[in-house]
Structures are given as structure tokens and as C-alpha cells.
Design an enzyme around this catalytic site. Structure first.
Site, PDB file in Angstrom:
ATOM      1  CG  HIS A 141      -0.742   4.012   4.583  1.00 53.00           C
ATOM      2  ND1 HIS A 141      -1.407   3.670   5.738  1.00 53.00           N
ATOM      3  CD2 HIS A 141      -0.320   2.839   4.033  1.00 53.00           C
ATOM      4  CE1 HIS A 141      -1.391   2.347   5.882  1.00 53.00           C
ATOM      5  NE2 HIS A 141      -0.747   1.821   4.853  1.00 53.00           N
ATOM      6  CB  CYS A 143      -0.954  -0.002   1.188  1.00 52.66           C
ATOM      7  SG  CYS A 143      -0.228  -0.623   2.710  1.00 52.66           S
TER       8      CYS A 143
END
Ligand SMILES: NC(=O)c1ccc[n+]([C@@H]2O[C@H](COP(=O)([O-])OP(=O)(O)OC[C@H]3O[C@@H](n4cnc5c(N)ncnc54)[C@H](OP(=O)(O)O)[C@@H]3O)[C@@H](O)[C@H]2O)c1
Length: 329
Positions: free
Chosen positions: A234, A126
Site C-alpha cells: 500500500h 494494514c
């Protein structure tokens, strides 16, 4: 397409079902797959209920595509069995990413390399996906020499166990710990396991996967990955050194013209990307774009994305869409 979602009851799997639905992926039959304990549980997709099955049943059902997000050991053992049965696997775990015989794909960058022979396709980590989405167009124009990344990663990257730990800490309940320390009101400089070189596995994924996806092992990459008590996505502070000089506004222009990237960058209006606004979105958001005056041809920027979307489910579904569009499945 008959589509199996392996890990359908998990954090990524749940978003995978949502993304397949939203993007109108041509699913004629959904085969949700999970561990023994979930077999028989009903999962809803496009207003219909589908029973969760086990891995061996799923292979026997011969789907066209299997989207895997059930951990590395499940992928290592089962992806080859699916592939042998002629099923194309798009795998979200780290099991196959650095295997030289497997392609590591971010569709906007390198889906063109895929062929009918690719039966196990790796979805990158990710934090790598959102990074390379912004790096790729800049590398093409200015050639990247070195990248320094510090991540501020959502607990959703650790799976359902981490969400439960944070909820327990909020409410004062006792329960299983996903991290070695409390995460509420904390920042833990430890994502995934430590390696012999002093870096974590997550940090080394950023190094190795970036070089593989950009197809350039000369790019120097160093990373520090931090877990914070955030759920929307994130964030990454990124410092890039180019071989060639640039104009700041050209960087904004290039990134704003890159499909899948949205520039949010206006200090006059306090406009910059943040995980609470990236949550649930498929794009990668870039802001705080500014020259690094401490070094020649260097730039700072801030990259945010929903790790469960572009960092996992959306990217995997986009790979599937490419396979269908190019008749590769
Ligand atoms: N979270 C992220 O941001 C992210 C991003 C990219 C990649 N990934 C990768 O995606 C994978 C799943 O992550 P997650 O966050 O969704 O984890 P999670 O919430 O813990 O979900 C794990 C899923 O895998 C299933 N599973 C576990 N063991 C299994 C087995 N032996 N056989 C069949 N199914 C099994 C679980 O089923 P049960 O419900 O029955 O236990 C569940 O559906 C991991 O490999 C992770 O590295 C995660």
C-alpha cells in the site's frame, strides 16, 4: 511455543508462515487451521509438512498462541473460545480492534501496554499500521493536530479472490469478481463497504485506529482509500499539520532513527518509496518529505509498506515475539 495459524491457507496466513520461519520464531509445533474445505491439506513449515485442521480441533490441541487471519466473523465467534481455553489470540481481522477492552498493538509504539491478562490482542488494519509507524515519533516531538490521507492500496489487501480477478482480467478469462468493477487499468475509490457517513469502513479504520494507537482522540484524521492494480504494498500520500514548527531535515533524522522505518528521500537521485521495492520487506518506507507551504507547521510525505508484511503478518509475529520476550504467554 505451540503455534496455531488460523487462515493458514490464505494470503496473510501464507506470509505468516514465511515470517515465522524467517524470524526463527520458537515454534515447537505448528497447527495450521483453515475452513472445512482445506482440512487435511498439507502445509510445509521449516521443511516439515503439517496437516490443516479445523477450528474445534485446534482449540482441543491447546496451542500457546493463535495467530488469526480468517476474517472478522471467524474471529468474533472463535477468538473467545480460544481465549477461554487459555490460548493467547493475536487477531488480524477488524473484529476486536475498536473494542475498548482489547489492545490495538503496533509493537514499536505500544506493546509495553500488554499484560498477561490480554488474551485477545488486536492487530491494526494494514493501512493504519504503516501510517502510525511514521506518525508516532513525529507526534511525540511536534504534536499532530490533523492528518489528511489518500491511500493507493494493493489488491493483496483484499485476499486471494482479488488476485484471481486481476489474473482473469489479464488473460480475458471469466470468473468471480472481488470488486464491483474491473481492477486492471483502473483505480476504485472504494475499499471495504460504505457507511452511513459517506466514508468506507477502510477510511474510518484509518481515523479510529490511528487515534486509539496514538492514544489521542484530539488528532483530527480524514481519509480517502483507493484500490489500484498493484500487488507489492500500500502507498499513502499523507499531509500532517503539527501544533509546533519543525525543520524538514529533523523530520528525516527522526524517521531514519525510528526502528522499523526506512527513509528513502532524495529527489536528486529519484529516490522515493515504491510498492515494487517494498514487496517482501518488513519495514515501512517514507519519502517525498517536504513542507506544505500552503499551511503553517504542515508537512507532506509518502509512506509505502508491504501490507501482507508489516501491515499484517510481521506485526502479528512481532507481537508474539514481545509476549515471549516479556514472559506474557
Ligand atoms: N490481506 C491483507 O493485507 C490483510 C491485512 C490485514 C488484515 N487482513 C485480514 O486478515 C484476514 C484474512 O485476509 P486474507 O487476505 O488472508 O484472506 P484470504 O486470502 O481470503 O484467506 C482467508 C483465510 O481464512 C480461512 N477461512 C475462511 N473462512 C474460514 C472459516 N469459517 N473457518 C476457518 N478458516 C476460514 C481460509 O481458509 P480456506 O483456504 O480453507 O478457505 C483462508 O485460509 C481478514 O480478516 C483480513 O481483513 C488482511
Amino acid at each position: 511455543m505451540r503455534v496455531a495459524v488460523v487462515g493458514a491457507t490464505g494470503m496473510v496466513g501464507t506470509v505468516m508462515l514465511k515470517v515465522l520461519e524467517e524470524r526463527n520464531f520458537p515454534v515447537t509445533e505448528l497447527i495450521p487451521v483453515a475452513s472445512e474445505k482445506s482440512i487435511g491439506k498439507m502445509l510445509s513449515f521449516k521443511g516439515k509438512d503439517f496437516p490443516v485442521v479445523g477450528l474445534s480441533t485446534a482449540v482441543e490441541m491447546k496451542p500457546d498462541i493463535a495467530l488469526f487471519s480468517a476474517g472478522g466473523s471467524t474471529s468474533l465467534e472463535w477468538a473467545p473460545k480460544f481465549a477461554e481455553a487459555g490460548i493467547t489470540v493475536i487477531d488480524n481481522s477488524s473484529a476486536w480492534r475498536m473494542d475498548a477492552t482489547k489492545k490495538l498493538v503496533v509493537p514499536e509504539i505500544n506493546a509495553k501496554d500488554l499484560t498477561k491478562e490480554d488474551k485477545i490482542i488486536a492487530n491494526p488494519n494494514c493501512s493504519t499500521i504503516q501510517l502510525v509507524m511514521a506518525l508516532a515519533p513525529l507526534h511525540q516531538k511536534y504534536k499532530i493536530k490533523r492528518v489528511v490521507i489518500s491511500t493507493y492500496q494493493s489488491i493483496t489487501g483484499t485476499g486471494v479472490k482479488a488476485l484471481q480477478q486481476l489474473e482473469n482480467e489479464y488473460s480475458g478469462a471469466k470468473g468471480e469478481m472481488a470488486y464491483p468493477y474491473p481492477i486492471h487499468r483502473n483505480a476504485i475509490p472504494h475499499c471495504d463497504v460504505f457507511q452511513d457517513n459517506g466514508y468506507t469502513k477502510e477510511e474510518m479504520k484509518l481515523v479510529n485506529e490511528t487515534q486509539k494507537i496514538l492514544d489521542d482522540r484530539t488528532i483530527a484524521v480524514t481519509a480517502t482509500a483507493i484500490r489500484i492494480p498493484v500487488v507489492g504494498g500500500h502507498s499513502e500520500s499523507v499531509n500532517i499539520e503539527f501544533a509546533n514548527d519543525f525543520i524538514e531535515n529533523d523530520i528525516r533524522k527522526i524517521l531514519s532513527e525510528t526502528p522499523g522505518v526506512t527513509v528513502q528521500d532524495n529527489t536528486d537521485t529519484n529516490t522515493y518509496p515504491m510498492p515494487i521495492y517494498a514487496e517482501g520487506k518488513n519495514d515501512v518506507f517514507v519519502g517525498r518529505i517536504r513542507r506544505d507551504h500552503s499551511r503553517q507547521n504542515a508537512l507532506n510525505m509518502w509512506i509505502v509498506a508491504d501490507n501482507l508484511r508489516k501491515g499484517a503478518a510481521t506485526n502479528a509475529v512481532q507481537i508474539g515475539e514481545h509476549l515471549i520476550a516479556e514472559n506474557l504467554v
